[in-house]
Design an enzyme around this catalytic site. Structure first.
Site, PDB file in Angstrom:
ATOM      1  N   THR A 228       0.838  -1.194   0.000  1.00  0.00           N
ATOM      2  CA  THR A 228       0.000   0.000   0.000  1.00  0.00           C
ATOM      3  C   THR A 228       0.874   1.245   0.000  1.00  0.00           C
ATOM      4  O   THR A 228       2.012   1.219   0.469  1.00  0.00           O
ATOM      5  CB  THR A 228      -0.890   0.073   1.254  1.00  0.00           C
ATOM      6  OG1 THR A 228      -0.058   0.264   2.412  1.00  0.00           O
ATOM      7  CG2 THR A 228      -1.732  -1.171   1.428  1.00  0.00           C
ATOM      8  N   ASP A 229       0.322   2.329  -0.524  1.00  0.00           N
ATOM      9  CA  ASP A 229       0.928   3.618  -0.229  1.00  0.00           C
ATOM     10  C   ASP A 229       0.763   3.841   1.270  1.00  0.00           C
ATOM     11  O   ASP A 229      -0.148   3.290   1.900  1.00  0.00           O
ATOM     12  CB  ASP A 229       0.243   4.725  -1.024  1.00  0.00           C
ATOM     13  CG  ASP A 229       1.164   5.902  -1.263  1.00  0.00           C
ATOM     14  OD1 ASP A 229       2.108   6.077  -0.475  1.00  0.00           O
ATOM     15  OD2 ASP A 229       0.946   6.648  -2.226  1.00  0.00           O
ATOM     16  N   TRP A 230       1.629   4.639   1.854  1.00  0.00           N
ATOM     17  CA  TRP A 230       1.681   4.766   3.315  1.00  0.00           C
ATOM     18  C   TRP A 230       0.362   5.331   3.857  1.00  0.00           C
ATOM     19  O   TRP A 230      -0.021   6.452   3.554  1.00  0.00           O
ATOM     20  CB  TRP A 230       2.868   5.624   3.715  1.00  0.00           C
ATOM     21  CG  TRP A 230       4.097   4.823   4.027  1.00  0.00           C
ATOM     22  CD1 TRP A 230       4.828   4.873   5.184  1.00  0.00           C
ATOM     23  CD2 TRP A 230       4.761   3.848   3.202  1.00  0.00           C
ATOM     24  NE1 TRP A 230       5.877   3.985   5.129  1.00  0.00           N
ATOM     25  CE2 TRP A 230       5.866   3.342   3.928  1.00  0.00           C
ATOM     26  CE3 TRP A 230       4.512   3.327   1.931  1.00  0.00           C
ATOM     27  CZ2 TRP A 230       6.723   2.362   3.425  1.00  0.00           C
ATOM     28  CZ3 TRP A 230       5.362   2.354   1.425  1.00  0.00           C
ATOM     29  CH2 TRP A 230       6.457   1.885   2.171  1.00  0.00           C
TER      30      TRP A 230
END
Length: 819
Positions: A228-230
């Site tokens: 995932t993106d953060w």
């Protein structure tokens, strides 16, 4: 499965624990099974590994690393081999810093010039972006670590990026917004893919089964890891079902429990978890092999020189009236502009690199052979008007033969997490150009920015060199081109429109509340301008040289094209030749031409080279929404060889047999798309293209706020406390901007204003969990005391459950900018 023996020895809790980060940058380790943590770090154009407290805002300094030119700059090189070489240097530095996964490159399309993160992306064209990304990925991964192509997919605005729903038709999705990813994954063999924050047609990309399963896994056969993106995980179990292995950063075990509970109650099959664990283990074990031997320190000077080479090949000469460049020896040169004193050489946000060296323009001038008679700042970089600076600059310009004027966009205008408000250069810089032109018409401007800008003053310049964001060695690279030590060979990887109103997404950017509609369909960038016959300032693929090139002897076969390029000038130089293809049939709407190949050749004066550009599986294809696959329309195709999209030098046609697929469109219902004039499509026509009604794009202000609503929506919250908090945020932003604290003001917008409530739990490393967030939402929705009691009670439970140790990682309390 490859690691079945290890997986069989793992407990359910251990398997679930691997699916989320250990802290902000590392994965979980399981010592008893020999599973080590791996480190992920930002790094599209340089390694950003923080030595101290971790954050994703670019606040805390990182370990020194070479700052290469950004992707927007590298794309102008039109050189896949150069991108691969740069990737090799990035990979080597990553190994030295013990980074297993380098978070880049980014291949999202430049749908609008105002998108705040354009400086990190290659192009408005998916073929060019994909090829350059594939080369960079091969280079990074040649050292045994993993690249991570991002952000998958249609992440084309920064405003509300963690919750915006992108509405795009399937053909446009495939042809424009996924093709670069397809090339990066199939040809670059990226081991890791980062999912985007946004929703796609109603589902978060990280949970989107069509995107993640049907396309990424089944069609493209991607067998690597999705991260995932953060803070980009919405529903952890739904993400796992879609094939997302790794959620970052840590949630202090909260989402691990969700996975375990879902398996125990039958919502999730353990076999799905096992497959994800297997892929993650493969990433861990394959990337840690390189660290078995002590890494040698990289040669700082060698890497700096490589950064300079990349910059030199990527800087674009846009105007050279009266051959004012290269600078003639003995000419008196006045250097003016704040960016000469303090260069704009990279973007702002998660990709900020702490450079090993930083070349200074003024210091470099001394050794360039130029007759510099002085420097004046000329303007304030953040837009504040100052007549004294202008007067001093004009006084110096009067004494010079040539004015070198360094202009561009500042660090707070181009920043991750925020979109630009307009396409203009600051007014104080325009006024300076006008004033200088009155006293000295011989102006050569050096432009530094990461995306297209309006240039209403270009007729008052005799020379224009676009440096983009050219990295730590950019200042010297610029000077070497200005003095003729290097012949410029960069060409634009994006179109420069005359004004923002001319852009195809003008009426539909950005999405302000729930959704953003991609009504222009496949007509972005030059695809729109060329088809709709809209005049532009500088076309896609354009760039001047100090020499000239002749194209001749085109030969088209079923396998590709060959032609001859001759250097007809007096100096050696490189030419980026471009292959465009257009379909003569009007049965299926298409852009007038599309880039389908390119090559770059270096020639000495008078020399010729025979150039071959092969056709590939993407040359004639289009995506058919009826058959749901790639098809070829049987027709005559125009094969065009050009020096830019608007400068076609050679042309020939070829008949191509088709696949016999049915025409998916009713031409009568899609007039804007068949004409290409798709910059202001009606909702009815867009719905005809989509095949369904567009969702409501505005917030329902009568409903209680929930996990995926944002702090900005507190403006209409039921709770007075929330409304007061909203106006405090608004006032803080206004006040900080007013007093000149613009970076801090931006930080508020990035890390607070547009943050979904779930970000409080997903981005605080365990400081707050979802049950506590339920209490916060009670407060927001008008139940202040009940909510406060709930927050305190759940906080007490959380602390007790962790034996008073509480938080795994509390080094950050918010996230505005991400990898």
């Amino acid at each position: 499965m490859k690691y079945n023996d290890i997986i069989q020895n793992m407990t359910l809790e251990e398997k679930a624990s691997l699916m989320s980060g250990k802290d902000f940058w590392q994965t979980v380790d399981i010592e008893r099974l020999g599973i080590n943590s791996i480190f992920l770090a930002d790094g599209p154009h340089g390694i950003r590994k923080q030595a101290e407290a971790a954050d994703h805002l670019g606040l805390n300094p990182s370990i020194e690393a070479t700052c290469f030119p950004t992707a927007a700059t590298v794309a102008n090189s039109w050189n896949e081999e150069l991108g691969q070489k740069m990737g090799e240097y990035l990979g080597k530095e990553a190994v030295v810093q013990k980074v297993n996964v380098l978070l880049g490159p980014g291949v999202n399309m430049k749908r609008s010039p105002l998108a705040g993160r354009n400086f990190e992306y290659f192009s408005e064209d998916p073929y060019l972006a994909g090829k350059l990304a594939a080369g960079m990925i091969r280079g990074i991964q040649s050292h045994g670590i993993s690249a991570c192509v991002k952000h998958f997919a249609v992440n084309n605005q920064e405003e509300r990026r963690m919750s915006i729903d992108t509405i795009v038709d399937e053909r446009t999705l495939r042809e424009i917004y996924l093709t670069a990813f397809e090339i990066a994954i199939k040809e670059g063999k990226s081991k890791t893919v980062m999912s985007a924050y946004n929703m796609l047609n109603g589902a978060y990309t990280n949970e989107n089964l069509h995107l993640m399963r049907d396309i990424l896994r089944d069609e493209w056969n991607f067998d690597g890891v999705v991260v995932t993106d953060w803070g980009g995980s919405n529903d952890r179990v739904a993400g796992l079902l879609a094939g997302n292995e790794l959620e970052m950063p840590t949630t202090a075990g909260e989402t691990n429990k969700e996975i375990v509970e879902s398996i125990r109650n039958g919502k999730l099959k353990e076999g799905v978890l096992d497959e994800c664990v297997d892929r993650l283990l493969d990433l861990i074990f394959s990337t840690e092999e390189v660290f078995r031997e002590p890494a040698k320190e990289f040669d700082v000077e060698e890497h700096h020189q490589m950064a300079q080479v990349v910059a030199e090949e990527s800087i674009v000469l846009l105007k050279n009236e009266e051959n004012i460049l290269p600078l003639k020896k003995g000419k008196k040169v006045a250097v003016i502009g704040d960016f000469a004193k303090e260069a704009r050489y990279q973007g702002a946000g998660s990709s900020i690199v702490n450079p090993t060296v930083l070349v200074n323009t003024l210091e470099s001038l001394e050794g360039s052979g130029s007759n510099c008679i002085g420097f004046e700042q000329g303007f304030d970089r953040y837009g504040k008007k100052n007549n004294k600076l202008v007067d001093r600059a004009c006084a110096l310009a009067k004494k010079a033969d040539i004015v070198l004027l360094y202009i561009g966009l500042d660090e707070v205008t181009e920043a991750e997490g925020l979109d630009r408000k307009n396409m203009t250069i600051p007014e104080n810089q325009i006024e300076l150009v006008n004033a200088l032109h009155e006293v000295n018409p011989n102006i050569v401007a050096v432009l530094s920015c990461g995306a297209a800008v309006e240039l209403p003053f270009v007729n008052k310049l005799k020379g224009l060199l676009h440096a983009y964001l050219s990295g730590q060695a950019g200042a010297l690279a610029i000077l070497r081109i200005l003095t003729g030590d290097v012949n410029p060979s960069g060409k634009l990887a994006e179109t420069y429109p005359i004004q923002y109103e001319d852009t195809p997404a003008y009426h539909q950017f950005p999405g302000k509340e729930i959704s953003v509609e991609y009504r222009e369909g496949p007509f972005i960038g030059y695809r729109y301008y060329d088809t709709a016959k809209v005049d532009v300032l500088y076309p896609f693929g354009f760039g001047l040289s100090y020499t000239t090139f002749r194209y001749s002897e085109l030969c088209v076969s079923k396998d590709g094209v060959t032609f001859t390029i001759t250097n007809t000038g007096e100096v050696a130089g490189s030419e980026a030749a471009q292959l465009y293809v257009g379909c003569a049939s009007e049965a299926i709407f298409r852009p007038k031409k599309e880039l389908k190949g390119f090559t770059k050749v270096y020639l000495h004066p008078g020399d010729s080279a025979t150039v071959t550009i092969p056709f590939d599986d993407k040359t004639f294809r289009y995506f058919n929404v009826v058959t749901n696959k790639w098809e070829i329309e049987e027709a005559e195709y125009i094969i065009m060889i050009g020096a830019s999209s608007a400068d076609i030098r050679l042309e020939e046609s070829i008949f191509v047999e088709g696949t016999g697929a049915p025409n998916p469109y009713d031409k009568e219902k899609l007039p804007a798309y068949y004409s290409g004039k798709a910059n202001d499509v009606s909702v009815e026509e867009f719905e005809a293209l989509l095949g369904y009604k567009v969702p409501v794009a505005t917030w329902d202000r009568t409903k209680p706020l929930g996990y995926n609503d944002t702090i900005a929506q507190c403006q209409y919250a039921r709770g007075s406390f929330a409304r007061i908090a909203y106006w405090m945020v608004e006032f803080s932003h206004w006040f900080l901007w007013k007093i000149g604290k613009k970076s801090t003001a931006n930080l508020i917008m990035m890390s607070v204003y547009h943050m979904p409530f779930r970000g409080m739990a997903r981005m605080t490393g365990g400081l707050m969990n979802m049950p506590m967030l339920d209490g916060v939402l009670m407060i927001v929705n008008g139940q202040f005391f009940k909510g406060l009691r709930h927050v305190l009670r759940e906080r007490k439970k959380m602390v007790k459950s962790t034996n008073g140790k509480g938080i795994i990682n509390t080094t950050t309390s918010g996230k505005g900018e991400v990898s």
